[in-house]
Design an enzyme around this catalytic site. Sequence first.
Site, PDB file in Angstrom:
ATOM      1  N   GLU A   1      -6.943  -0.097  15.393  1.00  0.00           N
ATOM      2  CA  GLU A   1      -7.556  -1.100  14.520  1.00  0.00           C
ATOM      3  C   GLU A   1      -6.554  -2.192  14.150  1.00  0.00           C
ATOM      4  OE1 GLU A   1      -7.794  -2.445  10.364  1.00  0.00           O
ATOM      5  OE2 GLU A   1      -7.746  -0.245  10.406  1.00  0.00           O
TER       6      GLU A   1
ATOM      7  N   ARG B   1       0.948  -5.752  13.017  1.00  0.00           N
ATOM      8  CA  ARG B   1       0.204  -5.123  14.109  1.00  0.00           C
ATOM      9  C   ARG B   1       0.011  -6.084  15.277  1.00  0.00           C
ATOM     10  NH1 ARG B   1      -3.815  -0.284  12.500  1.00  0.00           N
ATOM     11  NH2 ARG B   1      -2.430   0.722  10.998  1.00  0.00           N
TER      12      ARG B   1
ATOM     13  N   ARG C   1       2.059   1.169  10.081  1.00  0.00           N
ATOM     14  CA  ARG C   1       1.610   1.649   8.769  1.00  0.00           C
ATOM     15  C   ARG C   1       2.770   1.548   7.789  1.00  0.00           C
ATOM     16  NH1 ARG C   1      -3.025   4.365   7.720  1.00  0.00           N
ATOM     17  NH2 ARG C   1      -3.296   4.832   9.928  1.00  0.00           N
TER      18      ARG C   1
ATOM     19  N   ARG D   1       0.838  -1.199   0.000  1.00  0.00           N
ATOM     20  CA  ARG D   1       0.000   0.000   0.000  1.00  0.00           C
ATOM     21  C   ARG D   1       0.873   1.248   0.000  1.00  0.00           C
ATOM     22  NH1 ARG D   1      -4.776  -1.769   4.360  1.00  0.00           N
ATOM     23  NH2 ARG D   1      -5.201  -3.787   3.372  1.00  0.00           N
TER      24      ARG D   1
ATOM     25  N   SER E   1     -10.552  -5.157  10.180  1.00  0.00           N
ATOM     26  CA  SER E   1     -11.829  -4.630   9.694  1.00  0.00           C
ATOM     27  C   SER E   1     -12.552  -5.772   8.997  1.00  0.00           C
ATOM     28  CB  SER E   1     -11.623  -3.481   8.697  1.00  0.00           C
ATOM     29  OG  SER E   1     -11.284  -2.289   9.360  1.00  0.00           O
TER      30      SER E   1
END
Length: 425
Positions: A346, A387, A274, A259, A349
């Site tokens: 988070e 994470r 991230r 990403r 999701s």
Amino acid sequence: MHDANELIEAGPEAVRRLARRRHTLDLDALTAALRARSATQGEVTRLRTELNRVSKARRSGPPSEAEKEAARALRAEVQQAEGAARTAAAELTSALLGIPNLPLDSVPDGDSEKEAVEIRRGGPAPRPAAGARHHAEIGEALGILDSPAAARLSGARFSVAHGAGARLERALGDFFLDLHTREHGYTEQSVPFLVGRDTMTGTGQLPKFEEDLFRTQVGDRELFLIPTAEVPLTNLVAGQLLDARTLPYAFTARTPCFRAEAGAYGRDTRGVLRLHQFEKVELVRICAPDEAQEQLELMVSHAEECLTRLELAFRTVLLPAGDMGFSARMTYDIEVWLPGGDAYREISSVSDCGTFQARRADIRVKGADGRKRPAATLNGSALPIGRTVAALLEQGVRDDGSVVLPEALVPYTGFRRILPGGATE
């Protein structure tokens, strides 16, 4: 993608109310595009009918020069009208591809995580943030995370794990896959990490989010690096008609994810929260439309189970309409407690996309009544490796600087504790 006629038939006020919750959709422009397509298609039909009538009405014998000229002119008009119809159809499709999924009525209003509704909490009570340490600091002290090495290799937003850290990452992936395949009924898949434009369009990454994707090109061949295994997993059945009796399909895969994080400049620059490249175990379910909400709750429980077995503190929230992903009509976020940041963050999701992706990817289901309709698709993380490592470090660190891992991981790691310097026991 939406069915334009269904949007119009729902009524302007109903659609505008839903669209306002996601701050998008120019219904007037969509209506104009639909009318333009209908008008141009109507003109093509009219001219073709006239051309057929002229051909049939022609008297016997060779046509006159005037008749030939009239026929040539009429055929030119047909070609011109067909071109206009193709343009109008393409413009309507482009407009529809840029419209996100519309939220279910049960989804709360709001634009950010501040309006998320907490559903429940799980795991042990969160450790106080006072005196807590960031996972990057813990990992560097243990000798298992090496941000400077990653920066030398690839620049910012990459990570290197050494020794016990690399072993921990491998162990987590194996643990998640075993849990989902052996106990939750998913079928593991090995899928490409590079996919074509049509595949990205099917799940909603294109055309709207091209700036967030890494793209490759060799000669005239264009491929995109997947941002999540949701893309290839969902598209495994693109263009297919599925038998309702075989549903639901449940797929899982561990893949790297790539990403650009174009909209995240300056955020989470420290550690592994991230990154441009990270690994994740993804879950995808494909079912009949009327079963989607039941399947969503099931998937959430599967993701939560990962955290429960890892003895991590977490909470589950229902996202507001304005904070959901492009393809989702309802999303639960599972947030893990990170004491080093004094916040829940988070870690998964889980989204019900309804028939939105299935329309784009042409995934249909044939029911017992013989009726063919778009399937429903769902996806969720269970879980991202990086994470999860961050949460294990921050929640598992002890006063002596060592990190204690949950019992569930010992068969996979071969150790229970990581000591400063990278030794294990």
